[in-house]
Structure formats: structure tokens, C-alpha cells
Design a protein around this motif. Structure first.
Motif, PDB file in Angstrom:
ATOM      1  N   PRO A 165     -25.238   9.203  26.134  1.00  0.00           N
ATOM      2  CA  PRO A 165     -26.479   8.919  25.392  1.00  0.00           C
ATOM      3  C   PRO A 165     -26.462   9.543  24.002  1.00  0.00           C
ATOM      4  O   PRO A 165     -26.929   8.923  23.032  1.00  0.00           O
ATOM      5  N   GLU A 166     -25.917  10.756  23.898  1.00  0.00           N
ATOM      6  CA  GLU A 166     -25.865  11.426  22.592  1.00  0.00           C
ATOM      7  C   GLU A 166     -24.970  10.672  21.612  1.00  0.00           C
ATOM      8  O   GLU A 166     -25.295  10.530  20.427  1.00  0.00           O
ATOM      9  N   GLY A 167     -23.831  10.162  22.107  1.00  0.00           N
ATOM     10  CA  GLY A 167     -22.931   9.393  21.248  1.00  0.00           C
ATOM     11  C   GLY A 167     -23.545   8.095  20.792  1.00  0.00           C
ATOM     12  O   GLY A 167     -23.403   7.693  19.628  1.00  0.00           O
ATOM     13  N   MET A 168     -24.243   7.423  21.692  1.00  0.00           N
ATOM     14  CA  MET A 168     -24.908   6.163  21.346  1.00  0.00           C
ATOM     15  C   MET A 168     -25.979   6.386  20.283  1.00  0.00           C
ATOM     16  O   MET A 168     -26.038   5.660  19.279  1.00  0.00           O
ATOM     17  N   ILE A 169     -26.821   7.369  20.488  1.00  0.00           N
ATOM     18  CA  ILE A 169     -27.909   7.629  19.548  1.00  0.00           C
ATOM     19  C   ILE A 169     -27.358   8.069  18.194  1.00  0.00           C
ATOM     20  O   ILE A 169     -27.840   7.619  17.141  1.00  0.00           O
ATOM     21  N   ALA A 170     -26.335   8.903  18.192  1.00  0.00           N
ATOM     22  CA  ALA A 170     -25.745   9.354  16.932  1.00  0.00           C
ATOM     23  C   ALA A 170     -25.199   8.177  16.132  1.00  0.00           C
ATOM     24  O   ALA A 170     -25.290   8.155  14.896  1.00  0.00           O
ATOM     25  N   ALA A 171     -24.653   7.181  16.806  1.00  0.00           N
ATOM     26  CA  ALA A 171     -24.090   6.014  16.119  1.00  0.00           C
ATOM     27  C   ALA A 171     -25.158   5.188  15.411  1.00  0.00           C
ATOM     28  O   ALA A 171     -24.869   4.507  14.426  1.00  0.00           O
ATOM     29  N   SER A 208     -19.583   0.761  25.705  1.00  0.00           N
ATOM     30  CA  SER A 208     -20.116   1.417  24.512  1.00  0.00           C
ATOM     31  C   SER A 208     -21.606   1.742  24.615  1.00  0.00           C
ATOM     32  O   SER A 208     -22.328   1.760  23.616  1.00  0.00           O
ATOM     33  N   SER A 209     -22.075   2.000  25.821  1.00  0.00           N
ATOM     34  CA  SER A 209     -23.434   2.472  26.070  1.00  0.00           C
ATOM     35  C   SER A 209     -23.420   3.236  27.387  1.00  0.00           C
ATOM     36  O   SER A 209     -22.483   3.110  28.175  1.00  0.00           O
ATOM     37  N   PRO A 210     -24.456   4.012  27.658  1.00  0.00           N
ATOM     38  CA  PRO A 210     -24.528   4.729  28.941  1.00  0.00           C
ATOM     39  C   PRO A 210     -24.823   3.757  30.089  1.00  0.00           C
ATOM     40  O   PRO A 210     -25.143   2.586  29.861  1.00  0.00           O
ATOM     41  N   PRO A 211     -24.763   4.220  31.328  1.00  0.00           N
ATOM     42  CA  PRO A 211     -25.116   3.366  32.465  1.00  0.00           C
ATOM     43  C   PRO A 211     -26.570   2.909  32.402  1.00  0.00           C
ATOM     44  O   PRO A 211     -27.474   3.719  32.155  1.00  0.00           O
ATOM     45  N   ILE A 212     -26.808   1.619  32.617  1.00  0.00           N
ATOM     46  CA  ILE A 212     -28.171   1.076  32.667  1.00  0.00           C
ATOM     47  C   ILE A 212     -28.708   1.305  34.080  1.00  0.00           C
ATOM     48  O   ILE A 212     -28.179   0.757  35.046  1.00  0.00           O
ATOM     49  N   THR A 213     -29.758   2.102  34.191  1.00  0.00           N
ATOM     50  CA  THR A 213     -30.274   2.466  35.508  1.00  0.00           C
ATOM     51  C   THR A 213     -31.760   2.185  35.686  1.00  0.00           C
ATOM     52  O   THR A 213     -32.303   2.400  36.774  1.00  0.00           O
ATOM     53  N   MET A 259     -20.008   3.394  17.678  1.00  0.00           N
ATOM     54  CA  MET A 259     -20.076   3.615  19.128  1.00  0.00           C
ATOM     55  C   MET A 259     -18.683   3.554  19.739  1.00  0.00           C
ATOM     56  O   MET A 259     -18.341   4.348  20.622  1.00  0.00           O
ATOM     57  N   GLY A 260     -17.875   2.615  19.257  1.00  0.00           N
ATOM     58  CA  GLY A 260     -16.503   2.511  19.749  1.00  0.00           C
ATOM     59  C   GLY A 260     -15.672   3.724  19.389  1.00  0.00           C
ATOM     60  O   GLY A 260     -14.869   4.216  20.204  1.00  0.00           O
ATOM     61  N   ARG A 261     -15.850   4.228  18.176  1.00  0.00           N
ATOM     62  CA  ARG A 261     -15.105   5.430  17.760  1.00  0.00           C
ATOM     63  C   ARG A 261     -15.461   6.621  18.647  1.00  0.00           C
ATOM     64  O   ARG A 261     -14.590   7.371  19.096  1.00  0.00           O
ATOM     65  N   ARG A 262     -16.749   6.797  18.867  1.00  0.00           N
ATOM     66  CA  ARG A 262     -17.188   7.917  19.694  1.00  0.00           C
ATOM     67  C   ARG A 262     -16.744   7.748  21.142  1.00  0.00           C
ATOM     68  O   ARG A 262     -16.442   8.725  21.826  1.00  0.00           O
ATOM     69  N   LEU A 263     -16.706   6.511  21.601  1.00  0.00           N
ATOM     70  CA  LEU A 263     -16.241   6.231  22.961  1.00  0.00           C
ATOM     71  C   LEU A 263     -14.776   6.635  23.115  1.00  0.00           C
ATOM     72  O   LEU A 263     -14.379   7.195  24.147  1.00  0.00           O
ATOM     73  N   ALA A 264     -13.967   6.390  22.083  1.00  0.00           N
ATOM     74  CA  ALA A 264     -12.552   6.770  22.115  1.00  0.00           C
ATOM     75  C   ALA A 264     -12.396   8.287  22.166  1.00  0.00           C
ATOM     76  O   ALA A 264     -11.488   8.816  22.819  1.00  0.00           O
ATOM     77  N   GLN A 265     -13.285   8.990  21.476  1.00  0.00           N
ATOM     78  CA  GLN A 265     -13.226  10.451  21.484  1.00  0.00           C
ATOM     79  C   GLN A 265     -13.657  11.011  22.839  1.00  0.00           C
ATOM     80  O   GLN A 265     -13.098  12.007  23.314  1.00  0.00           O
TER      81      GLN A 265
END
Length: 536
Positions: A445-451, A401-406, A289-295
Motif C-alpha cells: 500500500p505504501e508503494g502504491m500511494i507513493a507512486a 502493481s497494487s495490494p490485494p483487493i479484499t 508502481m512497476g519500479r517500486r514493485l521491482a524493488q
């Protein structure tokens, strides 16, 4: 067998509350083993899932003994207490609840009579049809007794009452009749005098695993609990499965067709990093998740630092992907927790520094990237950014490292009500301004799920999307304090994001989205919002 006065120590600087998750459960069937001690160490490994109360029940084949109290596992049990819990079967539970439901009566395991003896039950999760089930209890057993009569106000007490059954059916048969009636998230570990049982809801929202000992079996909320007691991982308890373990061995039955929707927030925050869920290591998922967040959200900076401890794996991943050095910019005092001493105003003003203190020599003059797992109300992040600037940081860039909690969770995580979730009322730029950061980036959301390496259709992402995989009843029948109304209480469990930091903050500095935004969303016909049982 019970001790304690039912009182819960005050959190330091009460005022803010983060999300709470639904407990940790542990069960063992192992003739010749000290099952009470195995349960103690299993619960010790699950302490992060519940920090208010703990309990263990054991059976020697003829009678069930139970010991439970308020406090941490290490505070509730000692050698003397454990030595009294004899037998070859045990069920353990560790729980966290908010002020209002912090009572010994609500501690687990629960006890109830059955047609053939006694049942002891531990529950991880949250039912969504508690009101309907309570009505069924009153229809079947007009005379209120057991846990409900003793003042237990949890959905666990309702399940325990339904397990009473009748003289024509065993507990196993009764369970197979009751379990399909339950809606919501539930991992149950229960026992009678001779048998250990484990059951998981058809969606498998919360984790539950099966392990093997040399002379027996173990079930637990997380694989980390198997590791600590020396059990080998066998498999996960399947969604919609009931496992039965007795002297004839282990057998399994389906009570419902599986419809997998595991909680993605277990990967983001709730589970221990050394746990494996659905074949994916939680630590590895958080690093990814951190790697994808950096990208997704790069920025020029000198140092990547985590908000310890939950932000550490993602910060490592961000540093790896960005090439920016990883550093330890904050020192956490792990021993500041519950106390019976009310803080003075002078101490309150120290705020978050009671828990976190900056390493000024590391921070001064640096452009920082601060990685955290989530933002709930935003108060903790605001205090943290302010503290880092005071320590000399040149820039503070926050990465989540996650989307907004809504949206709130109705499956066991006691998130703030929707009106209190900062991302519900504010956009990303507005949240960034509110917390005082130079920039803010959320993982997609896509980055989180992919991780997680899980198919999207097998995950529950309701707190990010508002799409609930288990249908919700009318709002009048929701709310974690459903059985306690009109008292404003909660039936939550394990500490969630910011729960250890937000009590340290001055309520006067709280960030709140404007209520008008929630009213506009309500009129759009979206799913039920907030916690209808809590006064908002």
C-alpha cells in the motif's frame, strides 16, 4: 428521440464478471460549435469508462433533444443521428452495467421536468443513501413520474426526480438544496434549456475536470477527453463545488466543505494512461508502481511481459528498475467483444485465447515475470499462467502493481462481492498456488500511494484496507441493485480489471475462497461486506 430495442449483446462466454466502474460524463457549452459532435468525440475518449450504452442531450436555448441507445459510442451514433442534435449546450454519457440492469430505460442522460423546463443529467459514481433519497422523492412528489415511472432503476433517476424543484426556485437553487443531501461518490453534469452545470461530491472520489474552448467551456470525467476535442485544461472541478455556465459566463459555488478522498484505483487501473489526476500523470504513476514493485519483489528472470494493455506501464517500470528486458509475450485481440452469437462449448474451451495469444518464439524456455494491475477472483491469472506454461515458459512469476483487493467498493466500482475476492479467503502463498505461478508479489500500500504522489489522507483506499471515507448505511440499504430487488442486477458502469477476460473462462474452473472465512470476518464487526443486493 430514442432508438434501439434495449437489448444488450451477450459477452463472449458469459460466466465471470470483473469490477465495473461508474461511467464517463461530458458536457459542453459552446455557441457556434457543433456541440453534439464535440460530445461524441469526448465520449469516444471516455469509452473505457462505459461500454454498454451511450447518450447525448442537446439544447438550443428553448428545447432539449436526446438520443441514447445500447452499445458503444460508435454503434449508437452516426452522422444522421448527430445532425438532429442541434444546439449550443450538450451533455453526454457512456455507461457499463452488468446483466440484469442492461436496459434502455437505465441509459443516460436522464430527463426530468423542473419548475422552469427540463433537466438532462449524466452521473458518474454511486450514491450510498439512495433509499433515503427515494423516500424524500415520495414525500415531496407523491405522484411518481418521469424516469422512475418509466422503469429507470438507477440512483441517477432519483437525483433527477429531486431536481424537479418548485415554482419558487430555479434549477440552480434547487441543485444547491439537493446536492448537500447526496452521500457517496458523484460527478454530475446536467443542463436545462439555457445552462450547463457540473458538480462533484465533497470527497472528489471520481475525477471531473474543466476545460476551455475558444468559444466555450467543457467538463469531462478525464483530461483525455479535453485533449480529443481540442480544449485546454483549466483545472479540476473541486470537491463540493457546483459550476454553472451560461450566457453570463462561468460562476462557482460551494455546496459542501471539501474532504478529499480520491479513488486510488483510478491510478491503478480505471483512468486512461494519458489522463492526469490531481496533477499526476496516470501513466507516470503506473510506471512508478512497476519500479517500486521491482524493488519490493525482485526475482531472477529473463523477460518482463505485461498482461496487455493495463499491465503495460507497470511492466515497463519493473523492467527499468530490475534491468531485465521488457518484451511483448502476449498478443491481444482488441476486437473480440460483445456479440449476439452464443459461443459453442468448443469455443468456450478455447477460453482466454480468444482474447490473448502467446508469442511462443518469445516465451519458449524463458523465465517470465508477468505484470498485471490487480487480481480480483484469480481465474484470469490462473488461465494466463497455464497458457504461458503450455507455450513453453520455463518459469512464470506474477507481479501485481497494487495490494490485494479484499473489500468491495460502494463508491462506483462494482467489484466482486467480498466472498468472491480471492485475496479475502487466501494468503499470498495460497493465491500463488491457486493460480499456478512460481512466485507472486503484490505492491505494498505504501508503494502504491507513493507512486501517485498524493498525500495518503487525500486518497480512498477502501478496496484494499476496508476503511471507507464516506460512512455506509445499514447493509439493507446498500447494493447496486437496490431499486431492482429482488432481481439480481447491478448498477455498475465502466469495465474493471479482468472484465474482458473473465467472461471467456469456464465457470467450472473458477477459484473461490471458502465462505467460512467470510463468516469469521463478519463476526469481527468490520464494515458491511459484499454486495448485499446480490445473491451470494
Amino acid at each position: 428521440m430514442a432508438g434501439g430495442d434495449g437489448l444488450l449483446g451477450h459477452d463472449l462466454l458469459p460466466g465471470e464478471k470483473g469490477p465495473q466502474d461508474a461511467c464517463g460524463v461530458f458536457g459542453v457549452w459552446a455557441p457556434g460549435e457543433e456541440v453534439a459532435k464535440l460530445s461524441y468525440f469526448g465520449l469516444y475518449a471516455l469509452q473505457h469508462r462505459g461500454q454498454e450504452s451511450a447518450g447525448i442531450a442537446t439544447s438550443d436555448g428553448s428545447k432539449i433533444l436526446i438520443y441514447k441507445d445500447m452499445g458503444l459510442v460508435s454503434q449508437v451514433f452516426n452522422e444522421a443521428a448527430l445532425s438532429t442534435l442541434i444546439g449550443h449546450i450538450a451533455v453526454g454519457h457512456t455507461r457499463y452495467s452488468t446483466t440484469g440492469s442492461s436496459s434502455w430505460q437505465n441509459a443516460q442522460p436522464t430527463l426530468g421536468r423542473t419548475s422552469g423546463g427540463t433537466v438532462a443529467l449524466g452521473h458518474n459514481g454511486n450514491l450510498t443513501n439512495t433509499a433515503e433519497l427515494l423516500q424524500l422523492v415520495h414525500e415531496r412528489y407523491p405522484k411518481v413520474e418521469g424516469e422512475l415511472a418509466r422503469g429507470n432503476t438507477t440512483d441517477t433517476a432519483v437525483i433527477t426526480a429531486l431536481f424537479t424543484g418548485d415554482l419558487d426556485h430555479t434549477l440552480e437553487v434547487t441543485a444547491l438544496e439537493v446536492l448537500p443531501r447526496l452521500r457517496g461518490a458523484f460527478c454530475l453534469v446536467f443542463m436545462d434549456e439555457t445552462t450547463l452545470y457540473a458538480a462533484r461530491d465533497p470527497q472528489g472520489v471520481r475525477p471531473l475536470v474543466l476545460g476551455r474552448l475558444e468559444r466555450g467551456w467543457v467538463v469531462a470525467s478525464e483530461t483525455a477527453a479535453l485533449d480529443i476535442v481540442g480544449a485546454s485544461f483549466v483545472r479540476e472541478v473541486e470537491p463540493g463545488e457546483l459550476i454553472t455556465i451560461d450566457e453570463d459566463g462561468l460562476r462557482t459555488q460551494r455546496f459542501a466543505e471539501p474532504k478529499p478522498a480520491g479513488c486510488v484505483f483510478e491510478y491503478v487501473y480505471l483512468a486512461r494512461p494519458d489522463t492526469t489526476i490531481a496533477g499526476r500523470g496516470v501513466h507516470e504513476a503506473r510506471v512508478e508502481m512497476g519500479r517500486r514493485l521491482a524493488q519490493e519483489y525482485p526475482v531472477e528472470a529473463d523477460l518482463v511481459i505485461p498482461t496487455p494493455e493495463s499491465g503495460t506501464p507497470a511492466a515497463i517500470g519493473y523492467a527499468q528498475a530490475s534491468g531485465i528486458p521488457f518484451g511483448q509475450g502476449l498478443v491481444k485481440n482488441s476486437y473480440v467483444g460483445r456479440t449476439f452469437i452464443q459461443p459453442s462449448e468448443t469455443i468456450r474451451q478455447r477460453g482466454i485465447k480468444l482474447k490473448l495469444n502467446p508469442l511462443k518464439a518469445v516465451i519458449k524456455g524463458k523465465r517470465l515475470i508477468v505484470v498485471d494491475d490487480s487480481i480480483v477472483r484469480g481465474n484470469t491469472q490462473r488461465a494466463l499462467v497455464s497458457m504461458l506454461r503450455e507455450a513453453g515458459a520455463a518459469e512464470v512469476h506474477v507481479r501485481i502493481s497494487s495490494p490485494p483487493i479484499t473489500w468491495p467498493c460502494f463508491y462506483g466500482i462494482d467489484f466482486a462481492s467480498r466472498a468472491e475476492l480471492i485475496a479475502t479467503g487466501l494468503g499470498v502463498d495460497e493465491v500463488c498456488q491457486a493460480i499456478g505461478a512460481d512466485s507472486l508479489g503484490y505492491l505494498s500500500p505504501e508503494g502504491m500511494i507513493a507512486a501517485t504522489e498524493q498525500p495518503p489522507e487525500r486518497l480512498c483506499t477502501a478496496c484494499f484496507t476496508g476503511v471507507y471515507p464516506i460512512p455506509l448505511p445499514d447493509s439493507a440499504h446498500l447494493g447496486k441493485n437496490l431499486l431492482e430487488r429482488p432481481a439480481a442486477a447491478s448498477n455498475g458502469c465502466d469495465p474493471g480489471p479482468d472484465s474482458e477476460f473473465e467472461p471467456l473462462l469456464d465457470p467450472a474452473t473458477s477459484l473461490r475462497p471458502e465462505p467460512a472465512r467470510e463468516e469469521s470476518v463478519t463476526k469481527q464487526g468490520k464494515p458491511p461486506i459484499g454486495d448485499p443486493g446480490r445473491q451470494e
